[in-house]
Design an enzyme around this catalytic site. Structure first.
Site, PDB file in Angstrom:
ATOM      1  NE  ARG A  52     -10.035  -4.277  -3.865  1.00  0.00           N
ATOM      2  CZ  ARG A  52      -9.357  -5.106  -3.075  1.00  0.00           C
ATOM      3  NH1 ARG A  52      -8.362  -4.633  -2.344  1.00  0.00           N
ATOM      4  NH2 ARG A  52      -9.676  -6.391  -2.994  1.00  0.00           N
TER       5      ARG A  52
ATOM      6  CG  ASP B 167      -5.730  -0.467   0.877  1.00  0.00           C
ATOM      7  OD1 ASP B 167      -6.213   0.175  -0.082  1.00  0.00           O
ATOM      8  OD2 ASP B 167      -5.379  -1.662   0.791  1.00  0.00           O
TER       9      ASP B 167
ATOM     10  CG  ASP C 269      -1.878  -1.112   1.291  1.00  0.00           C
ATOM     11  OD1 ASP C 269      -2.191  -1.676   0.213  1.00  0.00           O
ATOM     12  OD2 ASP C 269      -2.336  -1.461   2.394  1.00  0.00           O
TER      13      ASP C 269
ATOM     14  CG  ASP D 245      -2.930  -4.660  -1.827  1.00  0.00           C
ATOM     15  OD1 ASP D 245      -3.887  -4.855  -2.605  1.00  0.00           O
ATOM     16  OD2 ASP D 245      -3.014  -4.871  -0.615  1.00  0.00           O
TER      17      ASP D 245
END
Length: 521
Positions: A243, A194, A161, A190
């Protein structure tokens, strides 16, 4: 308003000791915590002020960032860390101390609070090195680039992240930053942004997220629904597979974002989540809103959005797109004030403001990017006067002469419902301005240069003593004229300017400023 000379000398020596121990360079004057103050949900739950009121240090390595954290008196001592240069695995080491808990493979903000990390000078790049926020609160990250953080391959950092938050995180504002990867999960990357395991009151503003398989998530699984109260505004999402974000439970507010090339899906509201989606511009994308890859439904309230060349898949099974004619299926109440640019101008406004090294420009809410806020820390001027210079005039002297605010103009960073910027110059102690939260800024301005050497900040009846830490800023140049705590008379070396700003960086409640008086000296 000003500390005694002995105390200021003691503080200066302490600052120099910290700088020497940490291998960082102290910048003078102290940089601002953040331009204009936090926005969105980061203004709630007491607000987000980062390192305001604390020392400011300069760091050019990741180790120096960790050393600055570890050199504080305790884990909650406010600090602003100005970062310049490239931060990578080669210059980032674990540092130990009572006020920190760091790691060698990431910038670790763990079990700490009251921190600002801001890029300055020629810019700050976190190269293949992520920023990890865990069990922490009141964090500001501003004007930085984080790129190519991997969870597999070599080197790895932060679980892949760019910025990751988890485990009881509160009040984070990430602003004017660029988060980017060079591919998806198969290439080792990734998420860019987040939030997991009880992370709340977060705002991502004026930032760029691009070239990634995953933009970011709120909640790591369908059972991780303790996250939420997140605002996304004036961001660019570009070339993201999915996302943007994924929202599991909780509440999120997305407004005035520009979404380009969302390749598989965009805002994915599921597991009972609620998304308020206002005045965004979706372009050349697929399935930009809905519930995807699950049968655990989420909800949305939509208004004012533009869908430009957006395609929609057929609903069925675990696929429930909101389009082709998105309609609201819930209502979401937003507790803070905000201004909406019309969706038609979002691409141009976001292009001119979003991302690192854009001068911290923001929108004025009417489709016009504004020049940098006076608290812009990206280019500190070493010639700025020291706000604690003992040669400054005594700020306790009563003001005399003409109140120059009468007949002038005024504006500010935000205003609470029912208050007005103009109330601070109307001569009426019964009217006032309040920020939309506990911090914010209010300005008085003139059409031509005016000499000001003293101001008087008068709080409304019943709110006396609410104003905590403050800065007085020459809006024309960004110079800090004075800093301290508490309202009242504030003096400084007279300066010719067209706009002067009183910035509240800390308060015990919601400030109520009845009058912002200005005097020549």
């Amino acid at each position: 308003m000003r500390r005694p000379v002995a105390l200021r000398l003691q503080a200066a020596l302490g600052t120099l000791a910290l700088a020497a121990a940490a291998g960082v360079v102290l910048t003078m004057p102290e940089a601002a915590a953040a331009a204009g103050g936090a926005t969105g949900y980061a203004t709630q739950n007491g607000g987000t002020t980062g390192g305001a009121g604390g020392q400011t240090v300069r760091a050019t390595t990741g180790t120096a960032i960790h050393e600055a954290l570890c050199g504080r008196a305790d884990s909650s001592t406010p600090i602003t860390i100005e970062v310049e240069g490239t931060i990578n695995h080669g210059n980032t080491s674990k540092v130990s101390g009572d006020s920190c808990n760091t790691a060698a493979d990431r910038i670790e903000l763990k079990q700490v609070s009251n921190i600002t990390i801001v890029g300055v000078g020629n810019g700050a790049v976190f190269d293949q090195l992520g920023i990890h926020i865990r069990e922490s609160s009141n964090i500001i990250i501003q004007n930085v680039t984080v790129r190519n953080v991997k969870k597999s391959g070599s080197p790895t950092s932060n679980g892949g992240d760019a910025i990751g938050m988890e485990s009881d995180v509160r009040n984070v504002w990430v602003d004017h930053s660029t988060l980017e990867a060079s591919g998806g999960e198969s290439e080792g990357y990734d998420g860019l942004f987040d939030m997991k395991d009880n992370t709340q009151y977060v705002t991502l503003s004026y930032s760029v997220l691009r070239n990634s398989g995953r933009g970011g998530l709120i909640g790591s699984s369908e059972s991780d629904t303790s996250n939420g109260y997140v605002t996304f505004h004036h961001n660019l999402y570009e070339n993201i597979d999915s996302r943007a974000p994924l929202l599991r439970g909780g509440t999120a507010h997305m407004y005035n974002n520009h979404y380009v090339s969302l390749n598989k899906s965009g805002i994915n509201s599921r597991a009972g989540a609620k998304a308020k989606v206002d005045n965004n511009y979706f372009e050349d994308s697929k399935d930009v809103l809905g519930t995807f890859y699950t049968d655990a439904a989420g909800f949305w309230q939509v208004s004012g959005n533009i869908f430009d060349n957006v395609t929609w898949s057929e609903p069925g099974g675990d696929n429930n797109p909101a389009g082709p004619d998105p309609q609201s299926n819930t209502t979401v109440s937003i507790p803070y004030s905000y201004g909406l640019d019309d969706a038609s101008c979002v691409p141009s406004v976001v292009s001119g403001t979003a991302g690192a090294n854009k001068g911290l420009k923001v929108s004025d809410g009417s489709c016009t990017p504004q020049s940098p806020d006076p608290t812009d820390p990206t280019d500190p001027d070493p010639t700025d006067p020291d706000p604690t210079d003992p040669t400054d005039p005594d700020p306790t002297d009563p003001p005399s002469g003409t109140n120059l605010s009468v007949g002038a103009g005024s504006d500010g960073s935000s205003k609470a419902s029912g208050t007005s910027y103009g109330n601070v110059r109307d001569g009426d102690l019964g009217t006032y301005w309040s920020p939309a939260g506990t911090t914010g800024s209010i300005s008085v301005k003139w059409s031509s240069a005016t000499t000001v050497g003293k101001i008087n900040i008068r709080e409304a009846a019943g709110s006396e003593g609410t104003v905590g830490s403050y800065r007085v800023v020459n809006h024309d140049t960004g110079a800090v004229l004075a800093s301290g705590s508490g309202a009242g008379v504030i003096g400084f070396s007279p300066v010719s300017l067209e706009k002067i700003t009183f910035e509240i960086t800390g308060a015990s409640g919601t400030p109520k400023i009845a009058e912002f008086e200005t005097y020549a000296g």
